[in-house]
Design a protein around this motif. Structure first.
Motif, PDB file in Angstrom:
ATOM      1  N   VAL A  85       0.856  -1.187   0.000  1.00 35.43           N
ATOM      2  CA  VAL A  85       0.000   0.000   0.000  1.00 35.43           C
ATOM      3  C   VAL A  85       0.888   1.232   0.000  1.00 35.43           C
ATOM      4  CG1 VAL A  85      -1.555   1.393   1.429  1.00 35.43           C
ATOM      5  CG2 VAL A  85      -2.022  -1.037   1.064  1.00 35.43           C
ATOM      6  N   PHE A 118      -7.744  -0.800  -3.030  1.00 33.26           N
ATOM      7  CA  PHE A 118      -7.316  -0.403  -1.695  1.00 33.26           C
ATOM      8  C   PHE A 118      -8.414  -0.678  -0.676  1.00 33.26           C
ATOM      9  CE2 PHE A 118      -7.261   3.038   1.548  1.00 33.26           C
ATOM     10  CZ  PHE A 118      -6.125   2.642   2.225  1.00 33.26           C
ATOM     11  N   GLU A 119      -9.670  -0.460  -1.055  1.00 33.33           N
ATOM     12  CA  GLU A 119     -10.781  -0.706  -0.131  1.00 33.33           C
ATOM     13  C   GLU A 119     -10.873  -2.182   0.245  1.00 33.33           C
ATOM     14  OE1 GLU A 119     -10.958   1.031  -2.874  1.00 33.33           O
ATOM     15  OE2 GLU A 119     -11.252   3.069  -2.082  1.00 33.33           O
ATOM     16  N   LYS A 174      -7.929  -2.934   2.601  1.00 32.54           N
ATOM     17  CA  LYS A 174      -8.168  -2.328   3.907  1.00 32.54           C
ATOM     18  C   LYS A 174      -9.196  -3.119   4.708  1.00 32.54           C
ATOM     19  CE  LYS A 174      -9.603   2.062   5.997  1.00 32.54           C
ATOM     20  NZ  LYS A 174     -10.006   3.471   5.724  1.00 32.54           N
ATOM     21  N   LEU A 229      -2.740   2.735   8.407  1.00 31.98           N
ATOM     22  CA  LEU A 229      -3.472   2.419   7.185  1.00 31.98           C
ATOM     23  C   LEU A 229      -4.642   3.377   6.979  1.00 31.98           C
ATOM     24  CD1 LEU A 229      -3.572   0.372   4.842  1.00 31.98           C
ATOM     25  CD2 LEU A 229      -5.171  -0.970   6.208  1.00 31.98           C
ATOM     26  N   ASN A 230      -5.359   3.686   8.060  1.00 30.52           N
ATOM     27  CA  ASN A 230      -6.514   4.586   7.964  1.00 30.52           C
ATOM     28  C   ASN A 230      -6.107   6.015   7.639  1.00 30.52           C
ATOM     29  OD1 ASN A 230      -8.520   2.661   8.448  1.00 30.52           O
ATOM     30  ND2 ASN A 230      -8.292   2.847  10.676  1.00 30.52           N
ATOM     31  N   GLY A 261      -2.887   5.562   4.122  1.00 25.28           N
ATOM     32  CA  GLY A 261      -3.021   4.721   2.938  1.00 25.28           C
ATOM     33  C   GLY A 261      -3.900   5.353   1.874  1.00 25.28           C
TER      34      GLY A 261
END
Length: 327
Positions: free
Chosen positions: A145, A199-200, A203, A237-238, A241
């Motif tokens: 990511v 990416f979603e 995640k 990540l939140n 990313g």
């Protein structure tokens, strides 16, 4: 008034011309000039690589974690094994070239033919191996990511082993649109196709698996990549990313800094071009040896001249291997 001649004591000791300075032929002298100029070029490339790596020493990719592939051993972690094999093949081809030159000095045509044949085979194996390595480097295996700042976040399990994006991605419906030149400000020709996962999806899959962690580009004092805790991984990540990266090109690199990929393509590609050129030249000389061209001339100096170039290419690879893969 007569002029007074000053004597320096060097009369009769200055080279007066001729076609064999330093007792070598014109062809060999020109080959040495070319090797010297090419050595300076490679020195500049390696120096630039060294300065860049020193500048980003805390976040530079670790070679043992990048070059882990081996043909027909998919999924097996073999750090640097194939690169070592390539190096051995190239050095071995240098040995056969020495034997070819020596056989030429003794006017042994058949031995020259066989040793040059083995040299050419070694060069072809090396070039093919480098093409295979490029393919794996470009395609990637795990993916990562990318953050807003262009940094790379890799995923590992509780044992510290890399986990591929495909193994993380959740099977959720995500509306994805392929950008075109007229629809996207950030449209790039080489990125006109969608990635395997979004990416979603990555995640969502990461948040659902408590045994996954994020490994950053930063390194510890021991030279290991920093692995964040579960809470830090989720926050990272939140907050940072923005998208997925698979493989490497001149803009994005799943292994770390894009500059690493730039140097990899440029330095190894430039050296690979030299090896390929050497194979072509060796093949031409090889055909001439078979036809008896140098036997009729009474000299195999052409074999010796192309041998100088081949040894130079091998020596350069030793430095590339040391600076790029080992240090």
């Amino acid at each position: 008034m007569d002029a007074t001649a000053v004597r320096t004591g060097t009369e009769g000791k200055i080279w007066g011309g001729g076609n064999q300075p330093l007792k070598v032929s014109y062809g060999k002298m020109m080959m040495w000039f070319f090797i010297l100029s090419d050595a300076l070029t490679f020195s500049g490339f390696l120096a630039a690589y060294g300065f860049s790596r020193f500048k980003f020493i805390d976040s530079w990719p670790i070679a043992d974690q990048v070059f882990t592939h081996f043909p027909f051993l998919h999924g097996v972690d073999a750090p640097m094994y194939y690169v070592a094999f390539m190096t051995f093949i190239l050095i071995f081809s240098s040995v056969t070239m020495v034997l070819a030159v020596d056989a030429g000095h003794h006017m042994k045509k058949n031995k020259v033919i066989w040793y040059m044949f083995f040299t050419i085979i070694g060069g072809l194996i090396f070039v093919g191996s480098q093409a295979w390595e490029w393919t794996n480097f470009i395609q990637g295996e795990y993916g990562a990511v990318e953050t807003r700042a262009g940094k790379i976040l890799q995923f590992v399990n509780a044992e510290g082993e890399r986990v591929a994006l495909e193994d993380i991605a959740a099977d959720i419906a995500v509306e994805r649109e392929e950008l075109t030149r007229s629809k996207g400000l950030w449209y790039l020709e080489e990125q006109s196709t969608l990635a395997d996962v979004s990416f979603e999806q990555v995640k969502a899959g990461f948040l659902a698996n408590n045994n996954l962690f994020i490994r950053t580009q930063s390194q510890t004092e021991e030279g290991e990549k920093v692995v964040l805790s579960r809470e830090e991984s989720i926050k990272k990540l939140n907050d940072d990313g923005v998208g997925v990266v698979q493989g490497a090109n001149l803009r994005h690199n799943e292994y770390g800094a894009p500059l690493f990929a730039d140097f990899f393509f440029f330095i190894t590609g430039f050296h690979g071009f030299h090896v390929f050129s050497g194979v072509v030249i060796n093949f031409i000389i090889f055909i001439n040896v078979i036809l008896g061209t140098y036997e009729r001339r009474g000299s195999y100096e052409m074999v010796e001249k192309v041998g100088l170039y081949w040894h130079f290419v091998d020596l350069v690879w030793v430095f590339v291997f040391t600076f790029f893969y080992l240090v």
